[in-house]
Design a protein around this motif. Structure first.
Motif, PDB file in Angstrom:
ATOM      1  N   GLY A  11       0.790  -1.227   0.000  1.00 48.02           N
ATOM      2  CA  GLY A  11       0.000   0.000   0.000  1.00 48.02           C
ATOM      3  C   GLY A  11       0.822   1.277   0.000  1.00 48.02           C
ATOM      4  N   HIS A  12       2.096   1.178  -0.332  1.00 46.67           N
ATOM      5  CA  HIS A  12       2.965   2.354  -0.262  1.00 46.67           C
ATOM      6  C   HIS A  12       3.079   3.096  -1.593  1.00 46.67           C
ATOM      7  N   TRP A  13       3.177   2.360  -2.688  1.00 46.39           N
ATOM      8  CA  TRP A  13       3.283   2.984  -4.010  1.00 46.39           C
ATOM      9  C   TRP A  13       2.047   2.664  -4.834  1.00 46.39           C
ATOM     10  N   ARG A  14       1.733   3.549  -5.779  1.00 50.95           N
ATOM     11  CA  ARG A  14       0.557   3.342  -6.621  1.00 50.95           C
ATOM     12  C   ARG A  14       0.843   3.423  -8.117  1.00 50.95           C
ATOM     13  N   ASP A  15       1.931   4.053  -8.508  1.00 50.16           N
ATOM     14  CA  ASP A  15       2.192   4.255  -9.930  1.00 50.16           C
ATOM     15  C   ASP A  15       3.693   4.321 -10.170  1.00 50.16           C
ATOM     16  N   TYR A  16       4.088   4.124 -11.423  1.00 52.02           N
ATOM     17  CA  TYR A  16       5.496   4.256 -11.776  1.00 52.02           C
ATOM     18  C   TYR A  16       5.636   4.816 -13.181  1.00 52.02           C
ATOM     19  N   VAL A  62      15.753   5.871 -16.098  1.00 49.69           N
ATOM     20  CA  VAL A  62      15.209   6.218 -14.784  1.00 49.69           C
ATOM     21  C   VAL A  62      13.899   5.487 -14.563  1.00 49.69           C
ATOM     22  N   PHE A  63      13.774   4.844 -13.390  1.00 48.49           N
ATOM     23  CA  PHE A  63      12.517   4.248 -12.936  1.00 48.49           C
ATOM     24  C   PHE A  63      12.049   5.106 -11.773  1.00 48.49           C
ATOM     25  N   ALA A  64      10.870   5.707 -11.894  1.00 44.05           N
ATOM     26  CA  ALA A  64      10.332   6.583 -10.848  1.00 44.05           C
ATOM     27  C   ALA A  64       9.106   5.934 -10.223  1.00 44.05           C
ATOM     28  N   ALA A  65       9.033   5.921  -8.901  1.00 42.16           N
ATOM     29  CA  ALA A  65       7.898   5.348  -8.172  1.00 42.16           C
ATOM     30  C   ALA A  65       7.135   6.460  -7.466  1.00 42.16           C
ATOM     31  N   GLU A  85       1.684  13.389  -8.103  1.00 41.54           N
ATOM     32  CA  GLU A  85       2.799  13.955  -7.347  1.00 41.54           C
ATOM     33  C   GLU A  85       4.120  13.783  -8.077  1.00 41.54           C
ATOM     34  N   ARG A  86       5.154  14.360  -7.475  1.00 44.33           N
ATOM     35  CA  ARG A  86       6.515  14.057  -7.921  1.00 44.33           C
ATOM     36  C   ARG A  86       6.855  12.656  -7.429  1.00 44.33           C
ATOM     37  N   PRO A  87       7.779  11.978  -8.081  1.00 39.85           N
ATOM     38  CA  PRO A  87       8.107  10.613  -7.626  1.00 39.85           C
ATOM     39  C   PRO A  87       8.715  10.616  -6.222  1.00 39.85           C
ATOM     40  N   GLU A  88       8.320   9.625  -5.428  1.00 41.06           N
ATOM     41  CA  GLU A  88       8.893   9.488  -4.085  1.00 41.06           C
ATOM     42  C   GLU A  88      10.366   9.107  -4.178  1.00 41.06           C
ATOM     43  N   VAL A  89      10.674   8.180  -5.069  1.00 35.75           N
ATOM     44  CA  VAL A  89      12.068   7.797  -5.317  1.00 35.75           C
ATOM     45  C   VAL A  89      12.275   7.578  -6.810  1.00 35.75           C
ATOM     46  N   ARG A  90      13.532   7.753  -7.204  1.00 36.05           N
ATOM     47  CA  ARG A  90      13.931   7.434  -8.577  1.00 36.05           C
ATOM     48  C   ARG A  90      15.133   6.494  -8.498  1.00 36.05           C
ATOM     49  N   ILE A  91      15.102   5.463  -9.322  1.00 36.49           N
ATOM     50  CA  ILE A  91      16.226   4.551  -9.449  1.00 36.49           C
ATOM     51  C   ILE A  91      16.856   4.876 -10.800  1.00 36.49           C
ATOM     52  N   GLU A  92      18.096   5.372 -10.772  1.00 36.35           N
ATOM     53  CA  GLU A  92      18.746   5.842 -11.989  1.00 36.35           C
ATOM     54  C   GLU A  92      19.925   4.956 -12.360  1.00 36.35           C
ATOM     55  N   LYS A  93      20.030   4.689 -13.649  1.00 40.12           N
ATOM     56  CA  LYS A  93      21.167   3.948 -14.200  1.00 40.12           C
ATOM     57  C   LYS A  93      21.907   4.887 -15.146  1.00 40.12           C
ATOM     58  N   ARG A  94      23.142   5.238 -14.777  1.00 33.19           N
ATOM     59  CA  ARG A  94      23.971   6.136 -15.590  1.00 33.19           C
ATOM     60  C   ARG A  94      25.302   5.436 -15.885  1.00 33.19           C
ATOM     61  N   PRO A  95      25.385   4.746 -17.016  1.00 34.48           N
ATOM     62  CA  PRO A  95      26.613   3.999 -17.343  1.00 34.48           C
ATOM     63  C   PRO A  95      27.868   4.863 -17.413  1.00 34.48           C
ATOM     64  N   ALA A  96      27.745   6.146 -17.676  1.00 32.24           N
ATOM     65  CA  ALA A  96      28.926   7.016 -17.735  1.00 32.24           C
ATOM     66  C   ALA A  96      29.635   7.095 -16.383  1.00 32.24           C
ATOM     67  N   LEU A  97      28.922   6.822 -15.288  1.00 34.07           N
ATOM     68  CA  LEU A  97      29.502   6.874 -13.940  1.00 34.07           C
ATOM     69  C   LEU A  97      30.000   5.513 -13.461  1.00 34.07           C
ATOM     70  N   ARG A  98      29.996   4.527 -14.331  1.00 29.94           N
ATOM     71  CA  ARG A  98      30.371   3.158 -13.956  1.00 29.94           C
ATOM     72  C   ARG A  98      31.766   3.085 -13.327  1.00 29.94           C
ATOM     73  N   GLN A  99      32.727   3.791 -13.875  1.00 30.82           N
ATOM     74  CA  GLN A  99      34.104   3.728 -13.370  1.00 30.82           C
ATOM     75  C   GLN A  99      34.347   4.662 -12.187  1.00 30.82           C
ATOM     76  N   ARG A 100      33.408   5.511 -11.875  1.00 27.19           N
ATOM     77  CA  ARG A 100      33.581   6.456 -10.761  1.00 27.19           C
ATOM     78  C   ARG A 100      32.858   5.933  -9.533  1.00 27.19           C
ATOM     79  N   GLN A 101      31.761   6.576  -9.144  1.00 28.50           N
ATOM     80  CA  GLN A 101      31.065   6.188  -7.912  1.00 28.50           C
ATOM     81  C   GLN A 101      30.034   5.096  -8.120  1.00 28.50           C
ATOM     82  N   GLY A 102      29.847   4.642  -9.333  1.00 26.80           N
ATOM     83  CA  GLY A 102      28.885   3.585  -9.629  1.00 26.80           C
ATOM     84  C   GLY A 102      27.752   4.103 -10.484  1.00 26.80           C
ATOM     85  N   MET A 103      27.235   3.233 -11.349  1.00 26.64           N
ATOM     86  CA  MET A 103      26.222   3.693 -12.298  1.00 26.64           C
ATOM     87  C   MET A 103      24.809   3.705 -11.718  1.00 26.64           C
ATOM     88  N   TRP A 104      24.590   3.120 -10.553  1.00 28.72           N
ATOM     89  CA  TRP A 104      23.252   3.078  -9.961  1.00 28.72           C
ATOM     90  C   TRP A 104      23.110   4.143  -8.888  1.00 28.72           C
TER      91      TRP A 104
END
Length: 113
Positions: A37-42, A52-55, A61-80
């Motif tokens: 019962g926490h999320w209703r749409d994505y 980007v996956f937004a929940a 409303e604006r999304p409560e959370v976003r899960i982002e995949k940025r392959p350009a950041l893979r070698q730095r702090q991580g792509m997720w």
């Protein structure tokens, strides 16, 4: 104007997307959050630099959370990255499971209550 025809298809940048296993893991979490019962749409946005996956709690409303995949950041702090409603990065990493861990813990608290 020279009358030269230029193909725009040749200039397209590659589009970033989710792999099947990544999307299965994200949608599994989404389904459990809906059942609790926490999320209703994505929404899913596939762009040239990120996927980007937004929940949402509610669709308007604006999304409560976003899960982002940025392959350009893979070698730095991580792509997720897990990004909050306010835009703050909650968690960043190289593997999806580690980035989803705070949401998994929240789900455990919701189910226990």
């Amino acid at each position: 104007m020279t009358g030269e025809v230029v193909s725009l298809a040749a200039r397209r940048l590659p589009q970033i997307g989710f792999e099947r296993l990544e999307l299965n893991r994200i949608l599994d979490l989404y389904g459990r959050m809906v059942a609790a019962g926490h999320w209703r749409d994505y929404a899913i946005e596939l762009g040239h630099d990120a996927a980007v996956f937004a929940a949402f709690r509610r669709a308007a409303e604006r999304p409560e959370v976003r899960i982002e995949k940025r392959p350009a950041l893979r070698q730095r702090q991580g792509m997720w990255a897990l990004v909050s409603e306010s835009g703050a990065v909650l968690k960043r990493g190289h593997d999806l499971a580690g980035v989803l861990a705070p949401l998994e813990r929240r789900l455990m608290k919701i189910v226990e209550d």
